[in-house]
Write a protein that holds these residues in place. Structure first.
Motif, PDB file in Angstrom:
ATOM      1  N   TRP A  98      -3.001  -7.161  -2.128  1.00  0.00           N
ATOM      2  CA  TRP A  98      -2.311  -6.442  -1.050  1.00  0.00           C
ATOM      3  C   TRP A  98      -0.812  -6.339  -1.324  1.00  0.00           C
ATOM      4  CZ3 TRP A  98      -4.942  -3.679   2.169  1.00  0.00           C
ATOM      5  CH2 TRP A  98      -6.202  -4.080   2.597  1.00  0.00           C
ATOM      6  N   HIS A  99      -0.286  -5.146  -1.185  1.00  0.00           N
ATOM      7  CA  HIS A  99       1.152  -4.987  -1.427  1.00  0.00           C
ATOM      8  C   HIS A  99       1.713  -3.756  -0.727  1.00  0.00           C
ATOM      9  CE1 HIS A  99      -0.746  -2.434  -4.481  1.00  0.00           C
ATOM     10  NE2 HIS A  99       0.382  -1.733  -4.507  1.00  0.00           N
ATOM     11  N   ILE A 100       3.021  -3.764  -0.595  1.00  0.00           N
ATOM     12  CA  ILE A 100       3.802  -2.576  -0.241  1.00  0.00           C
ATOM     13  C   ILE A 100       4.485  -2.167  -1.538  1.00  0.00           C
ATOM     14  CG2 ILE A 100       5.883  -1.816   1.001  1.00  0.00           C
ATOM     15  CD1 ILE A 100       5.047  -3.664   3.307  1.00  0.00           C
ATOM     16  N   ASP A 101       4.507  -0.879  -1.847  1.00  0.00           N
ATOM     17  CA  ASP A 101       5.127  -0.451  -3.111  1.00  0.00           C
ATOM     18  C   ASP A 101       6.636  -0.667  -3.087  1.00  0.00           C
ATOM     19  OD1 ASP A 101       2.761   0.384  -4.303  1.00  0.00           O
ATOM     20  OD2 ASP A 101       2.930   2.429  -3.543  1.00  0.00           O
ATOM     21  N   ARG A 102       7.142  -1.139  -4.194  1.00  0.00           N
ATOM     22  CA  ARG A 102       8.572  -1.244  -4.507  1.00  0.00           C
ATOM     23  C   ARG A 102       9.372  -2.145  -3.554  1.00  0.00           C
ATOM     24  NH1 ARG A 102      10.303   2.019  -8.561  1.00  0.00           N
ATOM     25  NH2 ARG A 102      11.672   0.231  -8.769  1.00  0.00           N
ATOM     26  N   MET A 248       0.163  -1.408   4.073  1.00  0.00           N
ATOM     27  CA  MET A 248       0.032  -2.225   2.879  1.00  0.00           C
ATOM     28  C   MET A 248      -1.271  -1.741   2.238  1.00  0.00           C
ATOM     29  SD  MET A 248       0.119  -6.348   3.189  1.00  0.00           S
ATOM     30  CE  MET A 248      -1.230  -6.489   4.314  1.00  0.00           C
ATOM     31  N   HIS A 249      -1.406  -1.842   0.927  1.00  0.00           N
ATOM     32  CA  HIS A 249      -2.630  -1.335   0.305  1.00  0.00           C
ATOM     33  C   HIS A 249      -3.033  -2.190  -0.896  1.00  0.00           C
ATOM     34  CE1 HIS A 249       0.740   0.572  -1.776  1.00  0.00           C
ATOM     35  NE2 HIS A 249      -0.040   0.685  -2.831  1.00  0.00           N
ATOM     36  N   ARG A 250      -4.259  -1.999  -1.312  1.00  0.00           N
ATOM     37  CA  ARG A 250      -4.758  -2.631  -2.540  1.00  0.00           C
ATOM     38  C   ARG A 250      -5.975  -1.821  -2.989  1.00  0.00           C
ATOM     39  NH1 ARG A 250      -8.313  -8.067  -0.878  1.00  0.00           N
ATOM     40  NH2 ARG A 250      -9.788  -6.948   0.450  1.00  0.00           N
TER      41      ARG A 250
HETATM   42 FE   LIG Z   1       0.655   0.378  -4.850  1.00  0.00          FE
END
Ligand SMILES: [Fe+2]
Length: 284
Positions: A98-102, A248-250
């Protein structure tokens, strides 16, 4: 500006909208304001059956905002294939978390879009959390407690999830990457609030290691509860757009050997994580 009302339905009660339209309508830009609005409210837009080439994808993206151009151009190919993705194939595995880009920037991208070109028979679904909804449903006392906390973000932490046994060389390279402190709660210009959680979240400023880990892990468990998550089952020619400032995505694990490849276009953002940094220069 006149907009034509789009046909859209909720993909889940809290996150994601399925939009029905076609390529000429997307390229005309007449739905751009409405699409931005849906992204603001629902975090994710999915459109099925949009067959388009890279130039058309970039042209459509430009109707929504300014497109990020990197060393590989306006289209970044998301794949484990080094020929197609010379700069990102080696670290693509980090997208399984799971993350938020940048989070290494003060001003992250507003959002990104992916179009599906090659898929795998199993796995590879992309999942999204509506980080506004995850914040909104917290108890009032918890919101108050979290409101002013700050979190150190390091890409090294993100990469360690994906590569738990790095070489000294990998580790040294990751340590050189920018570190940023962001608020745990993003107080948006709109007055809405969202949680800033990501695999780069390393420690909560002012808490000891154990408390810090416990809080970040509890909040990740909270935010990834089914009511806040939309899982996209890909089909060829699907186009999915997400609002990186409210999601948030993965990607679910998949076998690299099938050559899964999605084409990504990124829309530059203009809102810093930290509202006290409103006037910093935008980094691309
Ligand atoms: Fe991403």
């Amino acid at each position: 500006m006149t907009t034509t009302s789009l046909t859209h339905t909720d993909l889940t009660p809290r996150v994601g909208s399925l939009v029905e339209t076609d390529l000429p309508a997307l390229l005309s830009g007449r739905h751009a304001a409405e699409l931005r609005q849906i992204l603001e409210e629902r975090s994710v837009v999915a459109i099925r059956g949009i067959e388009m080439d890279d130039a058309q994808q970039v042209a459509f993206a430009r109707t929504l905002g300014e497109v990020e151009s990197s060393v590989v151009g306006d289209i970044y190919k998301v794949t484990f294939d080094k020929k197609d993705n010379p700069i990102g194939a080696a670290t693509n595995r980090a997208t399984f978390f799971w993350h938020i880009d940048r989070t290494d920037l003060d001003v992250p991208p507003f959002g990104s879009m992916l179009s599906a070109k090659v898929l795998t028979p199993t796995g590879g679904q992309t999942q999204f959390v509506n980080t506004y909804a995850a914040y909104d449903d917290l108890a009032a006392e918890e919101k108050e407690r979290l409101d002013d906390l700050k979190v150190l973000h390091c890409l090294e932490t993100a990469f360690l999830d994906a590569f738990p046994n790095p070489s000294d060389k990998q580790r040294a390279a990751w340590q050189l990457m920018p570190k940023k402190i962001h608020p745990l709660v993003w107080h948006h210009r709109s007055g809405r609030n969202s949680l800033v959680l990501s695999n780069s979240a390393t420690s909560v400023v002012g808490l000891d290691t154990e408390e810090s880990r416990a809080l970040l892990s509890r909040l990740l468990d909270w935010a990834t509860q089914p009511q806040f998550v939309y899982t996209h089952e890909w089909a060829i020619n699907d186009l999915v757009i997400w609002n990186n400032t409210g999601a948030m995505h993965r990607v679910r694990e998949y076998d690299p050997h099938y050559g899964r490849r999605l084409h990504r276009t990124t829309l530059l953002g203009d809102e810093p994580f930290d509202s006290s940094k409103e006037h910093v220069d935008r980094e691309a």
